[in-house]
Design a protein around this motif. Sequence first.
Motif, mmCIF file in Angstrom:
data_model
loop_
_atom_site.group_PDB
_atom_site.id
_atom_site.type_symbol
_atom_site.label_atom_id
_atom_site.label_comp_id
_atom_site.label_asym_id
_atom_site.label_seq_id
_atom_site.Cartn_x
_atom_site.Cartn_y
_atom_site.Cartn_z
ATOM 1 N N ARG A 117 0.819 -1.208 0.000
ATOM 2 C CA ARG A 117 0.000 0.000 0.000
ATOM 3 C C ARG A 117 0.858 1.266 0.000
ATOM 4 O O ARG A 117 1.371 1.697 1.024
ATOM 5 N N ALA A 118 0.987 1.855 -1.165
ATOM 6 C CA ALA A 118 1.633 3.157 -1.272
ATOM 7 C C ALA A 118 0.566 4.224 -1.053
ATOM 8 O O ALA A 118 -0.624 3.931 -1.103
ATOM 9 N N ASP A 141 2.458 15.307 -5.417
ATOM 10 C CA ASP A 141 3.153 15.092 -6.688
ATOM 11 C C ASP A 141 2.608 13.830 -7.345
ATOM 12 O O ASP A 141 2.816 12.727 -6.829
ATOM 13 N N PRO A 142 1.913 13.949 -8.453
ATOM 14 C CA PRO A 142 1.327 12.770 -9.092
ATOM 15 C C PRO A 142 2.342 11.710 -9.495
ATOM 16 O O PRO A 142 1.992 10.548 -9.660
ATOM 17 N N SER A 143 3.615 12.078 -9.629
ATOM 18 C CA SER A 143 4.628 11.100 -10.022
ATOM 19 C C SER A 143 5.288 10.426 -8.818
ATOM 20 O O SER A 143 6.181 9.606 -8.989
ATOM 21 N N VAL A 144 4.839 10.759 -7.605
ATOM 22 C CA VAL A 144 5.468 10.200 -6.408
ATOM 23 C C VAL A 144 4.419 9.597 -5.474
ATOM 24 O O VAL A 144 3.563 10.301 -4.953
ATOM 25 N N LEU A 145 4.498 8.292 -5.300
ATOM 26 C CA LEU A 145 3.732 7.594 -4.267
ATOM 27 C C LEU A 145 4.747 7.158 -3.208
ATOM 28 O O LEU A 145 5.863 6.787 -3.535
ATOM 29 N N ASP A 197 5.351 -0.363 -2.723
ATOM 30 C CA ASP A 197 5.503 -0.470 -4.179
ATOM 31 C C ASP A 197 4.398 -1.303 -4.814
ATOM 32 O O ASP A 197 4.550 -1.824 -5.903
ATOM 33 N N GLY A 198 3.274 -1.432 -4.117
ATOM 34 C CA GLY A 198 2.189 -2.246 -4.638
ATOM 35 C C GLY A 198 2.456 -3.734 -4.514
ATOM 36 O O GLY A 198 1.747 -4.548 -5.078
ATOM 37 N N GLY A 199 3.497 -4.097 -3.784
ATOM 38 C CA GLY A 199 3.855 -5.501 -3.584
ATOM 39 C C GLY A 199 4.770 -6.059 -4.653
ATOM 40 O O GLY A 199 5.057 -7.256 -4.662
ATOM 41 N N SER A 200 5.273 -5.209 -5.550
ATOM 42 C CA SER A 200 6.111 -5.692 -6.653
ATOM 43 C C SER A 200 7.361 -6.422 -6.186
ATOM 44 O O SER A 200 7.688 -7.487 -6.697
ATOM 45 N N ALA A 201 8.085 -5.863 -5.250
ATOM 46 C CA ALA A 201 9.309 -6.512 -4.775
ATOM 47 C C ALA A 201 8.989 -7.790 -4.013
ATOM 48 O O ALA A 201 9.647 -8.812 -4.197
ATOM 49 N N LEU A 202 7.962 -7.730 -3.183
ATOM 50 C CA LEU A 202 7.591 -8.891 -2.371
ATOM 51 C C LEU A 202 7.088 -10.041 -3.241
ATOM 52 O O LEU A 202 7.558 -11.170 -3.130
ATOM 53 N N ARG A 243 10.518 5.974 -2.859
ATOM 54 C CA ARG A 243 9.553 6.528 -3.806
ATOM 55 C C ARG A 243 9.568 5.666 -5.059
ATOM 56 O O ARG A 243 10.623 5.256 -5.504
ATOM 57 N N ASP A 244 8.402 5.402 -5.613
ATOM 58 C CA ASP A 244 8.306 4.506 -6.763
ATOM 59 C C ASP A 244 7.547 5.174 -7.906
ATOM 60 O O ASP A 244 6.324 5.112 -7.958
ATOM 61 N N PRO A 245 8.257 5.821 -8.854
ATOM 62 C CA PRO A 245 7.568 6.491 -9.955
ATOM 63 C C PRO A 245 6.862 5.517 -10.900
ATOM 64 O O PRO A 245 5.856 5.862 -11.518
ATOM 65 N N THR A 246 7.368 4.297 -11.010
ATOM 66 C CA THR A 246 6.725 3.310 -11.881
ATOM 67 C C THR A 246 5.345 2.955 -11.347
ATOM 68 O O THR A 246 4.381 2.831 -12.111
ATOM 69 N N LEU A 247 5.223 2.803 -10.042
ATOM 70 C CA LEU A 247 3.930 2.502 -9.443
ATOM 71 C C LEU A 247 2.954 3.655 -9.666
ATOM 72 O O LEU A 247 1.780 3.434 -9.925
ATOM 73 N N ALA A 248 3.439 4.876 -9.599
ATOM 74 C CA ALA A 248 2.568 6.030 -9.827
ATOM 75 C C ALA A 248 1.960 5.966 -11.226
ATOM 76 O O ALA A 248 0.772 6.246 -11.411
#
Length: 126
Positions: free
Chosen positions: A63-64, A69-73, A77-82, A100-105
């Motif tokens: 949960r980010a 800033d719309p490019s920063v959550l 990371d939405g669980g991507s690494a896990l 900070r994960d701009p890809t998730l944003a």
Amino acid sequence: MARLAWRGLRPPTPDEWEHDCGAGATTLFRWGDEYPDGEPYGDVPLIQQPNFFGLVIGDDPYRAEFTTDPSVLCGGDGGSALCGGSGAFLSWVTLATAYRDPTLAEVVYDGSLVGETPLRPVLPLP
């Protein structure tokens, strides 16, 4: 966002979120530089306890949170690494105060994970 503004609220800036998460800590994580064995999933008291400001924040790698800033959550990371098998360390890093994960944003603003991405309202003080 319009409803927040109508109430005099807004999301935190990325720097405000980091400050609120760290609660004055100068370490990688709000609790220090070390992380426990295993992955940050399930019942892990270390990450589910309030910080020194009394906030439960940065407590779930899935949960980010939105910022101004719309490019920063911030906060996960939405669980991507896990779920992606990146290993324990990288899974824990997603809970670092400065993470900070701009890809998730990009994914969230494309319409995915919107219901799972909270917004922490901030009341600006004069």
